[in-house]
Design a protein around this motif. Structure first.
Motif, PDB file in Angstrom:
ATOM      1  N   PRO A 183      -6.161  -1.479  -0.529  1.00 49.47           N
ATOM      2  CA  PRO A 183      -6.850  -0.190  -0.521  1.00 49.47           C
ATOM      3  C   PRO A 183      -8.355  -0.237  -0.309  1.00 49.47           C
ATOM      4  CG  PRO A 183      -6.366  -0.843  -2.764  1.00 49.47           C
ATOM      5  CD  PRO A 183      -5.704  -1.866  -1.879  1.00 49.47           C
ATOM      6  N   GLY A 184      -8.970  -1.418  -0.376  1.00 48.99           N
ATOM      7  CA  GLY A 184     -10.408  -1.487  -0.138  1.00 48.99           C
ATOM      8  C   GLY A 184     -11.120  -2.530  -0.971  1.00 48.99           C
ATOM      9  N   ASP A 185     -10.786  -2.625  -2.233  1.00 51.14           N
ATOM     10  CA  ASP A 185     -11.376  -3.644  -3.097  1.00 51.14           C
ATOM     11  C   ASP A 185     -10.811  -5.005  -2.694  1.00 51.14           C
ATOM     12  OD1 ASP A 185     -12.138  -5.378  -5.113  1.00 51.14           O
ATOM     13  OD2 ASP A 185     -11.550  -4.057  -6.756  1.00 51.14           O
ATOM     14  N   PRO A 186     -11.657  -5.961  -2.269  1.00 51.87           N
ATOM     15  CA  PRO A 186     -11.140  -7.266  -1.836  1.00 51.87           C
ATOM     16  C   PRO A 186     -10.315  -7.973  -2.906  1.00 51.87           C
ATOM     17  CG  PRO A 186     -13.433  -7.014  -1.175  1.00 51.87           C
ATOM     18  CD  PRO A 186     -13.115  -5.851  -2.080  1.00 51.87           C
ATOM     19  N   GLU A 187     -10.593  -7.705  -4.171  1.00 55.78           N
ATOM     20  CA  GLU A 187      -9.855  -8.364  -5.234  1.00 55.78           C
ATOM     21  C   GLU A 187      -8.425  -7.836  -5.380  1.00 55.78           C
ATOM     22  OE1 GLU A 187     -12.237  -8.217  -8.792  1.00 55.78           O
ATOM     23  OE2 GLU A 187     -13.453  -9.919  -8.122  1.00 55.78           O
ATOM     24  N   VAL A 192     -10.181  11.907  -3.624  1.00 53.95           N
ATOM     25  CA  VAL A 192     -10.693  10.540  -3.784  1.00 53.95           C
ATOM     26  C   VAL A 192     -11.227  10.072  -2.441  1.00 53.95           C
ATOM     27  CG1 VAL A 192     -10.186   8.183  -4.501  1.00 53.95           C
ATOM     28  CG2 VAL A 192      -8.976  10.100  -5.581  1.00 53.95           C
ATOM     29  N   ILE A 193     -12.493   9.718  -2.414  1.00 49.68           N
ATOM     30  CA  ILE A 193     -13.163   9.228  -1.204  1.00 49.68           C
ATOM     31  C   ILE A 193     -13.423   7.737  -1.366  1.00 49.68           C
ATOM     32  CG2 ILE A 193     -15.236   9.427   0.238  1.00 49.68           C
ATOM     33  CD1 ILE A 193     -15.500  12.330  -0.794  1.00 49.68           C
ATOM     34  N   ASN A 194     -13.043   6.948  -0.368  1.00 52.93           N
ATOM     35  CA  ASN A 194     -13.248   5.498  -0.392  1.00 52.93           C
ATOM     36  C   ASN A 194     -12.699   4.865  -1.673  1.00 52.93           C
ATOM     37  OD1 ASN A 194     -14.581   5.559   2.129  1.00 52.93           O
ATOM     38  ND2 ASN A 194     -16.520   6.064   1.140  1.00 52.93           N
ATOM     39  N   THR A 199     -11.231   2.730  -4.544  1.00 53.14           N
ATOM     40  CA  THR A 199     -11.345   1.326  -5.006  1.00 53.14           C
ATOM     41  C   THR A 199     -12.561   0.597  -4.448  1.00 53.14           C
ATOM     42  OG1 THR A 199     -10.068   0.055  -3.349  1.00 53.14           O
ATOM     43  CG2 THR A 199      -8.798   1.213  -5.067  1.00 53.14           C
ATOM     44  N   MET A 200     -13.327   1.229  -3.574  1.00 54.16           N
ATOM     45  CA  MET A 200     -14.495   0.564  -2.983  1.00 54.16           C
ATOM     46  C   MET A 200     -15.756   0.853  -3.799  1.00 54.16           C
ATOM     47  SD  MET A 200     -13.750   1.000   1.091  1.00 54.16           S
ATOM     48  CE  MET A 200     -12.379   2.141   1.232  1.00 54.16           C
ATOM     49  N   ALA A 201     -16.834   0.156  -3.473  1.00 57.50           N
ATOM     50  CA  ALA A 201     -18.071   0.284  -4.247  1.00 57.50           C
ATOM     51  C   ALA A 201     -18.611   1.709  -4.222  1.00 57.50           C
ATOM     52  CB  ALA A 201     -19.115  -0.696  -3.719  1.00 57.50           C
ATOM     53  N   ASP A 202     -18.387   2.433  -3.132  1.00 58.25           N
ATOM     54  CA  ASP A 202     -18.897   3.804  -3.010  1.00 58.25           C
ATOM     55  C   ASP A 202     -17.820   4.851  -3.294  1.00 58.25           C
ATOM     56  OD1 ASP A 202     -17.475   3.127  -0.763  1.00 58.25           O
ATOM     57  OD2 ASP A 202     -18.882   4.006   0.667  1.00 58.25           O
ATOM     58  N   GLN A 203     -16.838   4.483  -4.111  1.00 61.00           N
ATOM     59  CA  GLN A 203     -15.754   5.398  -4.462  1.00 61.00           C
ATOM     60  C   GLN A 203     -16.294   6.672  -5.113  1.00 61.00           C
ATOM     61  OE1 GLN A 203     -11.968   4.150  -6.610  1.00 61.00           O
ATOM     62  NE2 GLN A 203     -13.095   5.030  -8.329  1.00 61.00           N
ATOM     63  N   GLN A 204     -15.688   7.811  -4.740  1.00 60.00           N
ATOM     64  CA  GLN A 204     -15.986   9.097  -5.367  1.00 60.00           C
ATOM     65  C   GLN A 204     -14.669   9.755  -5.754  1.00 60.00           C
ATOM     66  OE1 GLN A 204     -19.041  11.604  -3.302  1.00 60.00           O
ATOM     67  NE2 GLN A 204     -18.970   9.982  -1.764  1.00 60.00           N
ATOM     68  N   ALA A 221     -10.383   9.789   3.127  1.00 56.74           N
ATOM     69  CA  ALA A 221     -10.318  10.489   1.848  1.00 56.74           C
ATOM     70  C   ALA A 221      -8.880  10.933   1.647  1.00 56.74           C
ATOM     71  CB  ALA A 221     -11.259  11.687   1.843  1.00 56.74           C
ATOM     72  N   ILE A 222      -8.458  10.994   0.401  1.00 56.68           N
ATOM     73  CA  ILE A 222      -7.081  11.350   0.069  1.00 56.68           C
ATOM     74  C   ILE A 222      -7.087  12.404  -1.026  1.00 56.68           C
ATOM     75  CG2 ILE A 222      -4.969  10.484  -1.036  1.00 56.68           C
ATOM     76  CD1 ILE A 222      -5.241   7.933   0.513  1.00 56.68           C
ATOM     77  N   VAL A 223      -6.260  13.418  -0.858  1.00 53.63           N
ATOM     78  CA  VAL A 223      -6.036  14.423  -1.894  1.00 53.63           C
ATOM     79  C   VAL A 223      -4.772  14.040  -2.655  1.00 53.63           C
ATOM     80  CG1 VAL A 223      -5.405  16.831  -2.345  1.00 53.63           C
ATOM     81  CG2 VAL A 223      -7.245  16.302  -0.725  1.00 53.63           C
ATOM     82  N   ILE A 224      -4.880  14.028  -3.962  1.00 51.06           N
ATOM     83  CA  ILE A 224      -3.760  13.720  -4.849  1.00 51.06           C
ATOM     84  C   ILE A 224      -3.430  14.956  -5.675  1.00 51.06           C
ATOM     85  CG2 ILE A 224      -2.930  12.260  -6.728  1.00 51.06           C
ATOM     86  CD1 ILE A 224      -3.499  10.580  -4.310  1.00 51.06           C
ATOM     87  N   VAL A 225      -2.165  15.336  -5.703  1.00 55.31           N
ATOM     88  CA  VAL A 225      -1.678  16.373  -6.613  1.00 55.31           C
ATOM     89  C   VAL A 225      -0.628  15.707  -7.496  1.00 55.31           C
ATOM     90  CG1 VAL A 225      -0.489  18.589  -6.844  1.00 55.31           C
ATOM     91  CG2 VAL A 225      -2.132  18.243  -4.981  1.00 55.31           C
ATOM     92  N   HIS A 226      -0.910  15.624  -8.783  1.00 51.18           N
ATOM     93  CA  HIS A 226      -0.038  14.897  -9.701  1.00 51.18           C
ATOM     94  C   HIS A 226       1.194  15.709 -10.075  1.00 51.18           C
ATOM     95  CE1 HIS A 226      -4.128  13.307 -10.183  1.00 51.18           C
ATOM     96  NE2 HIS A 226      -3.529  12.151 -10.386  1.00 51.18           N
ATOM     97  N   GLY A 227       2.319  15.027 -10.193  1.00 52.98           N
ATOM     98  CA  GLY A 227       3.535  15.662 -10.667  1.00 52.98           C
ATOM     99  C   GLY A 227       3.440  15.982 -12.152  1.00 52.98           C
TER     100      GLY A 227
END
Length: 246
Positions: free
Chosen positions: A13-17, A207-209, A211-216, A231-237
């Protein structure tokens, strides 16, 4: 017969770890690395491996001939992308005559990944072996970033491209308990409007970026008018669970 193979590495997802141990090992030992990018841009996948590649690596940026300049159903778009993938199929096959080639892919290669278009052509040609390493999809990193479980019990989850027409988006939104809406970018206003109509806005997060350093991370109701493509929109069940979990 080619002695090398093509290995597509899912970068997560973005974080190298959050890459797999196998992906990390292959990347650090690779001598030929190819990656997709928009012309004039460094390439998202390439940025994720900064500092990881071998000093003697040879890089092959695969620059899309077109992205959003013309509609994706325009015959010109289809023809240019087809030629692009056929050209790189031929070039990567030639490179594997003597060595392996590693192709970078954000998230998981088989989940909306650009590599899929190369993969089917390479498999049909049958000239060179192709290996694909799975990666954590970006949406998984994004729903973890919200700190809220995304599905409960019998919840049904749909993954929707924001590029779909309103009627199709509304239909899937109505039928699903949890939602992941990808490729948001300039479609954010449409998505927010549809979720508002359906009474689901207050369950939505942007959620923008992830898992990355500039995550919002923010409630969708507080989001700006526009956001990046990644960017991803999440709607929780809100499904079935024991009373003390409510």
């Amino acid at each position: 017969m080619n002695s090398g193979k093509i290995i597509c590495v899912g970068l997560g997802p973005g974080d190298p770890e959050l890459m797999s141990v196998k992906a990390d090992r292959l990347l650090r030992n690779a001598r030929h690395v190819a990656f997709f990018r928009k012309r004039g841009h460094p390439g998202k996948a390439r940025q994720l491996v900064n500092g990881m590649l071998h000093a003697e690596v040879t890089e092959y940026p695969m620059e899309y001939p077109v992205t959003t300049e013309i509609p994706h159903d325009d015959p010109r778009y289809i023809a240019q992308l087809s030629d692009f993938y056929l050209g790189w199929q031929s070039r990567l096959t030639e490179l594997t005559r003597s060595e392996d080639v590693v192709v970078l892919c954000e998230g998981d290669p088989f989940f909306y990944g650009s590599f899929m278009h190369l993969y089917v052509r390479l498999r049909q040609a049958g000239v060179v072996p192709v290996e694909v390493l799975p990666g954590i999809p970006g949406m998984v990193g994004c729903w973890h970033a919200t700190g809220i479980p995304v599905t409960w019990g019998d919840d049904v989850m749909s993954v929707l491209p924001a590029t779909l027409p309103d009627a199709q988006l509304r239909q899937h939104m109505e039928r699903s308990d949890a939602l992941v809406i990808m490729k948001v970018g300039r479609h954010l206003g449409r998505i927010r409007g549809l979720l508002t109509e359906l009474g689901k806005l207050d369950q939505g997060w942007l959620v923008i970026n992830g898992t990355m350093a500039d995550q919002q991370v923010m409630p969708l109701r507080d989001a700006p008018e526009r956001c990046p493509y990644f960017a991803i929109v999440i709607v929780h069940g809100q499904g079935r669970r024991p009373a003390n979990d409510m």
